[in-house]
Motif scaffolding. Structure first.
Motif, PDB file in Angstrom:
ATOM      1  N   ALA A 217      -0.119   1.820   5.922  1.00 31.05           N
ATOM      2  CA  ALA A 217       0.847   2.199   6.955  1.00 31.05           C
ATOM      3  C   ALA A 217       1.961   3.021   6.333  1.00 31.05           C
ATOM      4  O   ALA A 217       2.228   2.940   5.131  1.00 31.05           O
ATOM      5  N   THR A 218       2.593   3.813   7.159  1.00 31.75           N
ATOM      6  CA  THR A 218       3.706   4.644   6.677  1.00 31.75           C
ATOM      7  C   THR A 218       5.052   3.961   6.883  1.00 31.75           C
ATOM      8  O   THR A 218       6.074   4.491   6.449  1.00 31.75           O
ATOM      9  N   ALA A 219       5.053   2.802   7.557  1.00 31.05           N
ATOM     10  CA  ALA A 219       6.307   2.095   7.813  1.00 31.05           C
ATOM     11  C   ALA A 219       6.941   1.643   6.495  1.00 31.05           C
ATOM     12  O   ALA A 219       6.251   1.380   5.496  1.00 31.05           O
ATOM     13  N   ALA A 220       8.261   1.533   6.507  1.00 32.34           N
ATOM     14  CA  ALA A 220       8.991   1.123   5.313  1.00 32.34           C
ATOM     15  C   ALA A 220       8.700  -0.341   4.975  1.00 32.34           C
ATOM     16  O   ALA A 220       8.496  -1.176   5.867  1.00 32.34           O
ATOM     17  N   THR A 221       8.653  -0.646   3.695  1.00 31.17           N
ATOM     18  CA  THR A 221       8.463  -2.023   3.257  1.00 31.17           C
ATOM     19  C   THR A 221       9.802  -2.760   3.265  1.00 31.17           C
ATOM     20  O   THR A 221      10.868  -2.155   3.346  1.00 31.17           O
ATOM     21  N   GLU A 222       9.708  -4.084   3.175  1.00 28.61           N
ATOM     22  CA  GLU A 222      10.910  -4.921   3.135  1.00 28.61           C
ATOM     23  C   GLU A 222      11.265  -5.181   1.673  1.00 28.61           C
ATOM     24  O   GLU A 222      10.453  -5.753   0.936  1.00 28.61           O
ATOM     25  N   PRO A 223      12.439  -4.780   1.230  1.00 32.61           N
ATOM     26  CA  PRO A 223      12.794  -4.933  -0.184  1.00 32.61           C
ATOM     27  C   PRO A 223      12.622  -6.374  -0.673  1.00 32.61           C
ATOM     28  O   PRO A 223      13.103  -7.317  -0.043  1.00 32.61           O
ATOM     29  N   GLY A 224      11.900  -6.508  -1.764  1.00 29.33           N
ATOM     30  CA  GLY A 224      11.731  -7.812  -2.396  1.00 29.33           C
ATOM     31  C   GLY A 224      10.709  -8.718  -1.756  1.00 29.33           C
ATOM     32  O   GLY A 224      10.529  -9.866  -2.202  1.00 29.33           O
ATOM     33  N   MET A 225       9.978  -8.245  -0.738  1.00 32.55           N
ATOM     34  CA  MET A 225       9.036  -9.122  -0.036  1.00 32.55           C
ATOM     35  C   MET A 225       7.728  -9.252  -0.813  1.00 32.55           C
ATOM     36  O   MET A 225       7.047  -8.270  -1.096  1.00 32.55           O
ATOM     37  N   LEU A 226       7.385 -10.503  -1.120  1.00 36.96           N
ATOM     38  CA  LEU A 226       6.145 -10.838  -1.806  1.00 36.96           C
ATOM     39  C   LEU A 226       5.273 -11.625  -0.837  1.00 36.96           C
ATOM     40  O   LEU A 226       5.770 -12.495  -0.108  1.00 36.96           O
ATOM     41  N   LEU A 227       3.966 -11.360  -0.824  1.00 35.36           N
ATOM     42  CA  LEU A 227       3.085 -11.928   0.193  1.00 35.36           C
ATOM     43  C   LEU A 227       1.879 -12.612  -0.422  1.00 35.36           C
ATOM     44  O   LEU A 227       1.243 -12.091  -1.338  1.00 35.36           O
ATOM     45  N   PHE A 228       1.559 -13.792   0.139  1.00 31.51           N
ATOM     46  CA  PHE A 228       0.296 -14.476  -0.152  1.00 31.51           C
ATOM     47  C   PHE A 228      -0.356 -14.795   1.184  1.00 31.51           C
ATOM     48  O   PHE A 228       0.303 -15.294   2.106  1.00 31.51           O
ATOM     49  N   VAL A 289      -2.407 -10.241  10.636  1.00 31.26           N
ATOM     50  CA  VAL A 289      -1.793 -10.288   9.311  1.00 31.26           C
ATOM     51  C   VAL A 289      -1.324  -8.912   8.836  1.00 31.26           C
ATOM     52  O   VAL A 289      -0.520  -8.799   7.913  1.00 31.26           O
ATOM     53  N   ARG A 290      -1.781  -7.855   9.480  1.00 30.32           N
ATOM     54  CA  ARG A 290      -1.486  -6.511   8.990  1.00 30.32           C
ATOM     55  C   ARG A 290       0.005  -6.178   8.936  1.00 30.32           C
ATOM     56  O   ARG A 290       0.450  -5.553   7.949  1.00 30.32           O
ATOM     57  N   PRO A 291       0.819  -6.550   9.935  1.00 32.04           N
ATOM     58  CA  PRO A 291       2.249  -6.245   9.806  1.00 32.04           C
ATOM     59  C   PRO A 291       2.886  -6.857   8.561  1.00 32.04           C
ATOM     60  O   PRO A 291       3.796  -6.267   7.971  1.00 32.04           O
ATOM     61  N   PHE A 292       2.409  -8.025   8.147  1.00 30.27           N
ATOM     62  CA  PHE A 292       2.926  -8.655   6.941  1.00 30.27           C
ATOM     63  C   PHE A 292       2.467  -7.888   5.702  1.00 30.27           C
ATOM     64  O   PHE A 292       3.238  -7.710   4.751  1.00 30.27           O
ATOM     65  N   GLN A 293       1.205  -7.451   5.714  1.00 31.08           N
ATOM     66  CA  GLN A 293       0.718  -6.615   4.612  1.00 31.08           C
ATOM     67  C   GLN A 293       1.561  -5.347   4.499  1.00 31.08           C
ATOM     68  O   GLN A 293       1.966  -4.944   3.400  1.00 31.08           O
ATOM     69  N   HIS A 294       1.831  -4.726   5.623  1.00 34.68           N
ATOM     70  CA  HIS A 294       2.544  -3.451   5.600  1.00 34.68           C
ATOM     71  C   HIS A 294       3.993  -3.610   5.158  1.00 34.68           C
ATOM     72  O   HIS A 294       4.549  -2.722   4.504  1.00 34.68           O
ATOM     73  N   ARG A 295       4.620  -4.740   5.492  1.00 32.46           N
ATOM     74  CA  ARG A 295       6.011  -4.966   5.108  1.00 32.46           C
ATOM     75  C   ARG A 295       6.153  -5.341   3.639  1.00 32.46           C
ATOM     76  O   ARG A 295       7.201  -5.105   3.022  1.00 32.46           O
ATOM     77  N   ALA A 296       5.132  -5.971   3.061  1.00 35.24           N
ATOM     78  CA  ALA A 296       5.245  -6.491   1.696  1.00 35.24           C
ATOM     79  C   ALA A 296       5.327  -5.363   0.675  1.00 35.24           C
ATOM     80  O   ALA A 296       4.644  -4.345   0.797  1.00 35.24           O
ATOM     81  N   GLU A 297       6.127  -5.584  -0.335  1.00 36.92           N
ATOM     82  CA  GLU A 297       6.161  -4.637  -1.456  1.00 36.92           C
ATOM     83  C   GLU A 297       5.077  -4.969  -2.474  1.00 36.92           C
ATOM     84  O   GLU A 297       4.488  -4.064  -3.071  1.00 36.92           O
ATOM     85  N   VAL A 298       4.806  -6.279  -2.655  1.00 40.15           N
ATOM     86  CA  VAL A 298       3.768  -6.706  -3.605  1.00 40.15           C
ATOM     87  C   VAL A 298       3.010  -7.872  -2.985  1.00 40.15           C
ATOM     88  O   VAL A 298       3.609  -8.792  -2.423  1.00 40.15           O
ATOM     89  N   VAL A 299       1.695  -7.820  -3.080  1.00 45.94           N
ATOM     90  CA  VAL A 299       0.844  -8.944  -2.690  1.00 45.94           C
ATOM     91  C   VAL A 299       0.489  -9.721  -3.949  1.00 45.94           C
ATOM     92  O   VAL A 299       0.051  -9.129  -4.948  1.00 45.94           O
ATOM     93  N   VAL A 300       0.693 -11.033  -3.915  1.00 48.74           N
ATOM     94  CA  VAL A 300       0.457 -11.855  -5.106  1.00 48.74           C
ATOM     95  C   VAL A 300      -0.733 -12.769  -4.866  1.00 48.74           C
ATOM     96  O   VAL A 300      -0.915 -13.308  -3.770  1.00 48.74           O
TER      97      VAL A 300
END
Length: 399
Positions: A217-228, A289-300
């Motif tokens: 996605a081209t949407a901006a990520t959320e600074p510092g957001m880590l996702l599992f 789950v895609r909006p969370f993927q798109h917002r995350a800066e890093v997936v852990v």
């Protein structure tokens, strides 16, 4: 062709790695054949199937011993545990279930041209299926490998874990011996199926991802957001988020104080929910789950146990995300460390890799581009159609 499929859950919607795999394999089979799915349900309503398939629901019931073990009577609980842990040859994943409802349902179905078992635990019901019907066992988790790792990692040794490996290995070897062919999710698992379990016919049918659904996605990520992401009643996922929240996240936040850890997945246990706080958000099940993927800066992916290959990694890669994983978390996937994702061996290495990526948008973008490109070989339609062709050939060979 008439196909009977057995599954541990109804994959509508396809929540979790195993059910997602089942969903796509059955979709391809149902596009050409008559498919009947017999699957356990757990009290929740499921969605209508999005393709033509007959569904027979079996309400899940725990076995009497498992009920006693988890009940309030301490003495009865201890006695039931000893019976389940040491006095039966069935591994835990088999002895937990009361088999009668499934056996009764299978006695009333048929005839079929082939039976597909979506997971090793369902081999418990092979005696209810006439032996002349070809059987296909989908080894998307090789439980012997998981049990062996647990026994080896036990500090000082644990007789219960050693016993669990022995009976899991015996159960899976018997399951493989009573099936005509097996699917494995990777070359490594296929080798294990042959060398450890004694399988003679194994086809690699990898896990996949819907690359038209999971996209960057081209949407901006959320600074510092880590996702599992993942089903949060699954033991290895529970261990992963507890380990990350307790040991890795504090290291990250000393360098990046605004880092937050988001846990997205169905059925979070009390232990997972208890992690919620200022820096940890437990979302539970989400419709998309895609909006969370798109917002995350890093997936852990701090996975330390389990087996198979992780769809969470493929989904994040298809979304073009920067991924930090343990070696086990990325096991079985042809993703290159340093090009498609970052592999970290220790908690310190994991935290350092995440901090580096949070501070370097260019490196995150570069990893994401390569990760997305790597998923082109894992489109579910192609993978599921190959599995359908293998099953069709089996029937043709049997005449």
């Amino acid at each position: 062709m008439r196909i009977l499929a057995l599954a541990l859950g109804v994959p509508f919607p396809p929540i979790g790695g195993g059910l997602t795999r089942t969903f796509h394999l059955l979709r391809s089979l149902a596009s050409h054949h008559h498919v009947t799915l017999v699957a356990f349900t757990y009290g929740d309503a499921h969605d209508p199937p999005p393709y033509a398939i007959e569904v027979i629901e079996i309400p899940w019931r725990n076995s009497p011993d498992y009920e006693a073990m988890t009940g309030g009577d301490l003495a009865a609980s201890q006695q039931a545990y000893r019976r389940l842990a040491f006095d039966t040859d069935e591994p835990w994943f088999a002895s937990v279930m009361d088999p009668e409802a499934m056996r009764t349902a299978l006695s009333k179905t048929g005839p079929y041209d082939v039976v597909l078992l979506e997971g090793t635990p369902l081999a418990r019901f092979l005696p209810a299926i006439p032996r002349h019907i070809p059987r296909v066992l989908d080894l998307f988790d090789i439980h012997s490998t998981i049990a062996q790792r647990a026994a080896r990692q036990s500090a000082g040794g644990d007789p219960a874990l050693d016993r669990e490996f022995e009976r899991t290995l015996a159960f899976e070897r018997d399951a493989v011996a009573n099936c005509d062919l097996c699917f494995a999710v990777s070359d490594a698992d296929a080798t294990t199926a042959r060398d450890l379990l004694g399988a003679s016919v194994v086809h690699v049918v990898p896990n996949g991802v819907d690359t038209s659904y999971f996209m960057p996605a081209t949407a901006a990520t959320e600074p510092g957001m880590l996702l599992f992401t993942g089903r949060m009643s699954y033991g290895p996922n529970i261990d992963a988020v507890q380990h990350f929240a307790g040991d890795i996240l504090p290291r990250i936040r000393t360098e990046v104080p605004d880092a937050t850890f988001h846990i997205v997945g169905a059925s979070p246990t009390a232990a997972v929910s208890a992690l919620a706080g200022d820096s940890v958000v437990v979302h539970g099940r989400v419709d998309d789950v895609r909006p969370f993927q798109h917002r995350a800066e890093v997936v852990v992916v701090p996975i330390r146990a389990g087996g198979g290959t992780r769809l969470k990694v493929l989904e994040a890669a298809a979304c073009g995300k920067a991924i930090v994983s343990t070696e086990l978390g990325a096991e079985g996937l042809p993703l290159l460390d340093g090009r498609d994702l970052v592999i970290a061996a220790t908690s310190g290495d994991f935290a350092a890799a995440v901090v580096t990526l949070l501070r370097d948008a260019g490196q995150r973008q570069n990893l994401g581009i390569h990760a997305r490109a790597a998923t082109s070989a894992f489109d579910w339609t192609t993978i599921a159609d190959s599995a359908r062709a293998i099953i069709g050939q089996l029937i043709a060979d049997r005449g």
